[in-house]
Design a protein around this motif. Structure first.
Motif, mmCIF file in Angstrom:
data_model
loop_
_atom_site.group_PDB
_atom_site.id
_atom_site.type_symbol
_atom_site.label_atom_id
_atom_site.label_comp_id
_atom_site.label_asym_id
_atom_site.label_seq_id
_atom_site.Cartn_x
_atom_site.Cartn_y
_atom_site.Cartn_z
ATOM 1 N N SER A 66 11.021 -6.373 -11.833
ATOM 2 C CA SER A 66 11.570 -7.672 -12.245
ATOM 3 C C SER A 66 11.059 -8.123 -13.613
ATOM 4 N N ASP A 69 13.609 -8.337 -16.349
ATOM 5 C CA ASP A 69 14.656 -9.364 -16.318
ATOM 6 C C ASP A 69 14.703 -10.185 -17.602
ATOM 7 N N ASN A 71 16.873 -11.657 -21.321
ATOM 8 C CA ASN A 71 17.632 -11.273 -22.509
ATOM 9 C C ASN A 71 16.694 -10.660 -23.552
ATOM 10 N N THR A 97 21.011 -7.770 -21.682
ATOM 11 C CA THR A 97 20.673 -8.665 -20.578
ATOM 12 C C THR A 97 20.411 -7.815 -19.346
ATOM 13 N N ASP A 99 19.391 -7.744 -15.203
ATOM 14 C CA ASP A 99 19.300 -8.448 -13.920
ATOM 15 C C ASP A 99 18.868 -7.423 -12.874
ATOM 16 N N THR A 100 17.567 -7.344 -12.624
ATOM 17 C CA THR A 100 17.059 -6.318 -11.712
ATOM 18 C C THR A 100 17.426 -6.597 -10.255
ATOM 19 N N SER A 101 17.714 -7.855 -9.918
ATOM 20 C CA SER A 101 18.106 -8.169 -8.537
ATOM 21 C C SER A 101 19.434 -7.493 -8.194
ATOM 22 N N LYS A 102 20.263 -7.271 -9.217
ATOM 23 C CA LYS A 102 21.538 -6.580 -9.031
ATOM 24 C C LYS A 102 21.462 -5.125 -9.491
ATOM 25 N N SER A 121 28.251 -2.130 -18.961
ATOM 26 C CA SER A 121 27.500 -2.375 -17.730
ATOM 27 C C SER A 121 26.864 -1.066 -17.267
#
Length: 212
Positions: A66, A69, A71, A97, A99-102, A121
């Motif tokens: 995390s 995470d 920018n 950017t 987003d490690t949760s996703k 992506s």
């Protein structure tokens, strides 16, 4: 008694050296690295990146995933200009950017978004203490002329895995899941609250700074 005192002193000294001294060294080296990036002094950047990698406070990215995470802006890279445009010569802004949760990384080349630019992506998964495996998923190209938006989707990961498993079976080889995941990856050389240094599977170095 003297031997016990010596052991205690040595333990305290080692703990002090491992914690306090790196904490003093990091800010100075980071400032020098950022200055070298502005000057595009490659040899100095390489040396400072190596020095900072020895003081990396993130020793296990699998546990601290995390920390990626947020920018990030690109300060320097050895990647070809065709892959990552030079901001000074092109006028394009390049940032990232995460987003490690996703489990997602978004690479963005801003040529005047939302009208013009590129958004990529990428799936991301920590597979080793210093390695993050990546897989490209979607490329979105935005244009101020027709067509306004073009979307390219890479083949699903599960399909590629199935084909790789079949190939391994036909070749009478054992399918290696980790090797498959790490077809593309980056190694985290340094990561703290506002600086990230990494090297990708093609050997290119990246220096990124966190932005609000």
């Amino acid at each position: 008694m003297r031997s016990i005192s010596f052991i205690i002193f040595a333990t305290i000294y080692i703990s002090f050296s491992n914690g306090f001294i790196p904490a003093i060294q990091r800010p100075a080296l980071k400032a020098q690295l950022r200055a070298a990036c502005q000057q595009k002094d490659q040899q100095k950047i390489f040396k400072l990146a190596e020095d900072l990698s020895k003081l990396n406070p993130t020793t296990d990215i699998m546990k601290d995933f995390s920390k990626l995470d947020g920018n990030w802006k690109l300060d320097f890279t050895t990647a070809p200009v065709g892959e990552v445009p030079d901001e000074e010569t092109s006028g394009f802004k390049t940032f990232q950017t995460i987003d490690t949760s996703k489990g997602l990384i978004y690479n963005v080349i801003d040529q005047g978004l939302p009208e013009k630019g590129l958004k990529i992506s990428i799936g991301a998964e920590a597979t080793r203490k210093s390695r993050v495996a990546i897989d490209f998923r979607i490329v979105e190209a935005f244009n101020d002329k027709f067509p306004r938006k073009v979307t390219l989707r890479f083949p699903p990961r599960n399909l590629i895995r199935a084909l790789s498993q079949i190939r391994a079976f036909v070749s009478r080889k054992e399918f290696d899941e980790q090797e498959f995941k790490e077809i593309a990856y980056f190694d985290v050389l340094f990561l703290d609250e506002d600086l990230r240094i990494q090297r990708n599977s093609e050997g290119n170095l990246f220096v990124n700074s966190r932005v609000a």
